[in-house]
Design a protein around this motif. Structure first.
Motif, PDB file in Angstrom:
ATOM      1  N   SER A   1       0.847  -1.191   0.000  1.00 57.65           N
ATOM      2  CA  SER A   1       0.000   0.000   0.000  1.00 57.65           C
ATOM      3  C   SER A   1       0.881   1.239   0.000  1.00 57.65           C
ATOM      4  O   SER A   1       2.051   1.190   0.389  1.00 57.65           O
ATOM      5  CB  SER A   1      -0.923   0.009   1.221  1.00 57.65           C
TER       6      SER A   1
ATOM      7  N   ASN B   1      -3.117   4.645   1.609  1.00 56.96           N
ATOM      8  CA  ASN B   1      -3.744   3.365   1.929  1.00 56.96           C
ATOM      9  C   ASN B   1      -4.385   2.715   0.697  1.00 56.96           C
ATOM     10  O   ASN B   1      -5.337   1.948   0.804  1.00 56.96           O
ATOM     11  CB  ASN B   1      -4.789   3.507   3.044  1.00 56.96           C
ATOM     12  N   GLU B   2      -3.838   3.020  -0.461  1.00 55.47           N
ATOM     13  CA  GLU B   2      -4.277   2.386  -1.698  1.00 55.47           C
ATOM     14  C   GLU B   2      -3.187   1.447  -2.195  1.00 55.47           C
ATOM     15  O   GLU B   2      -2.023   1.563  -1.808  1.00 55.47           O
ATOM     16  CB  GLU B   2      -4.576   3.449  -2.765  1.00 55.47           C
ATOM     17  N   ARG B   3      -3.568   0.516  -3.057  1.00 54.58           N
ATOM     18  CA  ARG B   3      -2.580  -0.433  -3.579  1.00 54.58           C
ATOM     19  C   ARG B   3      -1.493   0.299  -4.342  1.00 54.58           C
ATOM     20  O   ARG B   3      -1.761   1.151  -5.187  1.00 54.58           O
ATOM     21  CB  ARG B   3      -3.266  -1.436  -4.504  1.00 54.58           C
TER      22      ARG B   3
ATOM     23  N   SER C   1       2.083  -3.543  -7.077  1.00 48.71           N
ATOM     24  CA  SER C   1       1.719  -4.674  -6.225  1.00 48.71           C
ATOM     25  C   SER C   1       0.812  -5.663  -6.957  1.00 48.71           C
ATOM     26  O   SER C   1      -0.204  -5.285  -7.541  1.00 48.71           O
ATOM     27  CB  SER C   1       1.014  -4.152  -4.972  1.00 48.71           C
TER      28      SER C   1
ATOM     29  N   ALA D   1      -2.680  -5.752   2.954  1.00 49.52           N
ATOM     30  CA  ALA D   1      -1.645  -4.899   2.385  1.00 49.52           C
ATOM     31  C   ALA D   1      -0.917  -4.208   3.530  1.00 49.52           C
ATOM     32  O   ALA D   1      -1.445  -4.082   4.639  1.00 49.52           O
ATOM     33  CB  ALA D   1      -2.249  -3.878   1.434  1.00 49.52           C
TER      34      ALA D   1
ATOM     35  N   THR E   1       6.779  -5.096  -2.417  1.00 50.42           N
ATOM     36  CA  THR E   1       6.075  -5.986  -1.504  1.00 50.42           C
ATOM     37  C   THR E   1       7.054  -6.763  -0.628  1.00 50.42           C
ATOM     38  O   THR E   1       6.676  -7.282   0.420  1.00 50.42           O
ATOM     39  CB  THR E   1       5.181  -6.979  -2.271  1.00 50.42           C
TER      40      THR E   1
ATOM     41  N   SER F   1       6.838  -4.880   2.456  1.00 49.51           N
ATOM     42  CA  SER F   1       5.514  -4.921   3.082  1.00 49.51           C
ATOM     43  C   SER F   1       5.376  -6.184   3.927  1.00 49.51           C
ATOM     44  O   SER F   1       4.824  -6.151   5.028  1.00 49.51           O
ATOM     45  CB  SER F   1       4.421  -4.897   2.009  1.00 49.51           C
TER      46      SER F   1
ATOM     47  N   VAL G   1      -5.995  -5.283  -2.027  1.00 49.66           N
ATOM     48  CA  VAL G   1      -5.424  -5.124  -0.677  1.00 49.66           C
ATOM     49  C   VAL G   1      -5.965  -6.174   0.283  1.00 49.66           C
ATOM     50  O   VAL G   1      -5.781  -6.065   1.494  1.00 49.66           O
ATOM     51  CB  VAL G   1      -5.689  -3.706  -0.118  1.00 49.66           C
TER      52      VAL G   1
ATOM     53  N   VAL H   1      -5.623  -2.624   4.729  1.00 50.89           N
ATOM     54  CA  VAL H   1      -4.259  -2.241   5.107  1.00 50.89           C
ATOM     55  C   VAL H   1      -4.073  -2.516   6.600  1.00 50.89           C
ATOM     56  O   VAL H   1      -4.882  -2.073   7.427  1.00 50.89           O
ATOM     57  CB  VAL H   1      -3.996  -0.766   4.792  1.00 50.89           C
TER      58      VAL H   1
END
Length: 414
Positions: A247, A251-253, A257, A266, A287, A290, A332, A336
């Motif tokens: 993310s 808070n978006e992809r 990803s 996410a 990622t 992440s 996601v 998140v």
């Protein structure tokens, strides 16, 4: 073959071939950083002479005192299966259990550490595994706001890939078995392959052995998502693995990803600060970074709830994630990750995540009352009418009677 290191998101798709790949697009300078010098290729140079002084944006969103009010992950062992974990960096030296580490690659005759027979997994010529480990367990250090999510957890360094893409799904399976044997509670795998691998493959069986042994397996979803198409990557898509997408600050992809039905949650994957071999920190994307953010939260949950199963820990992480929709999506997953909410959640475990309760339904309309007789009001009105009529009749009778009596009396008097 296992591929480490993707470069910038714009070139990730072209760079991604068909084997297990450690997803890392190029480093991008973050706002308000110091000492994050990048070379012309976009890759961090290391060791770094200076540290990044500021607090990285993912940590700015976490109330660390609240996150760590119960535990900082002490006693929890996290295996980092990657390109090795350099323990010369002072933030990692006390975190790495070199005695439990393992190097599964053939020695590189050009490298002095490998020529000396260093086989404990603490050789990292790429820097990828050292960044992953730092996000999980880096100790606090004066002069930087960067610290690991679980800064008292222990790292088991397992080297099974390098800049030559020497690893493969079988060495990955061997690495997982080594992690189990060395008492890992959590395994982080920041590598992926699009090669279809079934549960009966060597890697699939190793993952299942880990889960059966009570190990939480966290894996990156991969960086081949520029086209937005859904596809499986492994080991992330194996049942029981917590697959992590990236993310951004909104808070978006993240655009790179990988999307898929297998994505569990996410976590921040853009402008991520972490440790590099030798000294200092660096900034990178992917990622790959992440997954350890989530693995660190899993380590904290494991320390707080040592009897919880891997499925219960994963369900807690997924259930407490910040959602953009009421349920799961392919970009996601369940949302998140929210570390503080995950650690402050209900002490009663759940087996699987579930959609949030929807708004309360309005009460059903009550059916109209169909009376077969008159209502009370109608009856009272009827009685009043009767009373009025009777009164009129009585008045008329009384008046008529009076008239008759009067006329009779007149006749008699004549």
């Amino acid at each position: 073959m296992l591929y480490p290191l993707k470069r910038a998101a714009a070139t990730t798709a072209a760079a991604l071939l068909t084997a297990l790949t450690a997803a890392t697009p190029a480093a991008v300078a973050a706002e308000g950083t110091k000492g994050a010098a990048l070379d012309g290729s976009g890759e961090c140079t290391f060791p770094m002479k200076e540290q990044i002084a500021g607090t990285p944006w993912p940590l700015q969103r976490v109330l660390l005192d609240e996150l760590w009010q119960d535990t900082k992950g002490k006693g929890v062992r996290v295996a980092v299966i990657d390109t090795g974990v350099d323990n010369d960096n002072v933030q990692l030296k006390p975190a790495v259990d070199a005695s439990a580490g393992k190097d599964l690659l053939k020695p590189d005759k050009k490298n002095s550490d490998e020529k000396r027979g260093k086989t404990d997994g603490t050789v990292d010529l790429v820097g990828h595994g050292t960044k992953v480990a730092g996000i999980i367990a880096a100790r606090p250090r004066k002069g930087t706001g960067f610290v690991g999510i679980a800064p008292e957890s222990t790292i088991i360094p397992i080297r099974q890939n390098d800049e030559n893409n020497s690893g493969n799904d079988r060495t990955m399976a061997t690495a997982i078995d080594h992690a189990i044997a060395k008492g890992a509670d959590v395994i982080n795998i920041s590598q992926d392959t699009v090669k279809p691998l079934g549960p009966d493959s060597a890697l699939g069986k190793a993952v299942q052995r880990a889960i059966t042994a009570g190990v939480v397996v966290v894996a990156s979803a991969g960086n081949d998502g520029m086209d937005g198409k859904v596809k499986n990557t492994y080991p992330a898509a194996f049942p029981g693995v917590l697959a992590v997408a990236s993310s951004d600050r909104n808070n978006e992809r993240a655009v790179f990803s990988q999307a898929g039905e297998f994505v569990g949650v996410a976590a921040p994957g853009v402008d991520i600060v972490s440790t590099v071999p030798g000294n200092g920190q660096c900034i990178d994307n992917g990622t790959s970074f992440s997954a350890p953010y989530v693995a660190g939260v899993a380590a904290l949950l494991k320390a707080k709830h040592p009897r919880w199963t891997p499925a219960e820990i994963i369900a807690e992480i997924e259930q407490t994630a910040t959602r953009s929709i009421n349920g799961h999506d392919n970009f996601v997953g369940w949302g998140v990750i929210d570390p503080v909410r995950a650690l402050s959640g209900d002490d009663k475990p759940q087996a699987a995540p579930r959609p949030d309760p929807g708004p309360a339904k309005p009460p059903a309309p009550e059916p109209a009352h169909l009376a077969m007789t008159e209502t009370v009001q109608e009856r009272n009105e009827r009685y009043a009418t009767y009373a009025l009529g009777i009164s009129v009749v009585l008045v008329a009778v009384i008046a008529g009677t009076a008239t008759v009596i009067r006329d009779t009396a007149r006749k008699r008097s004549r």
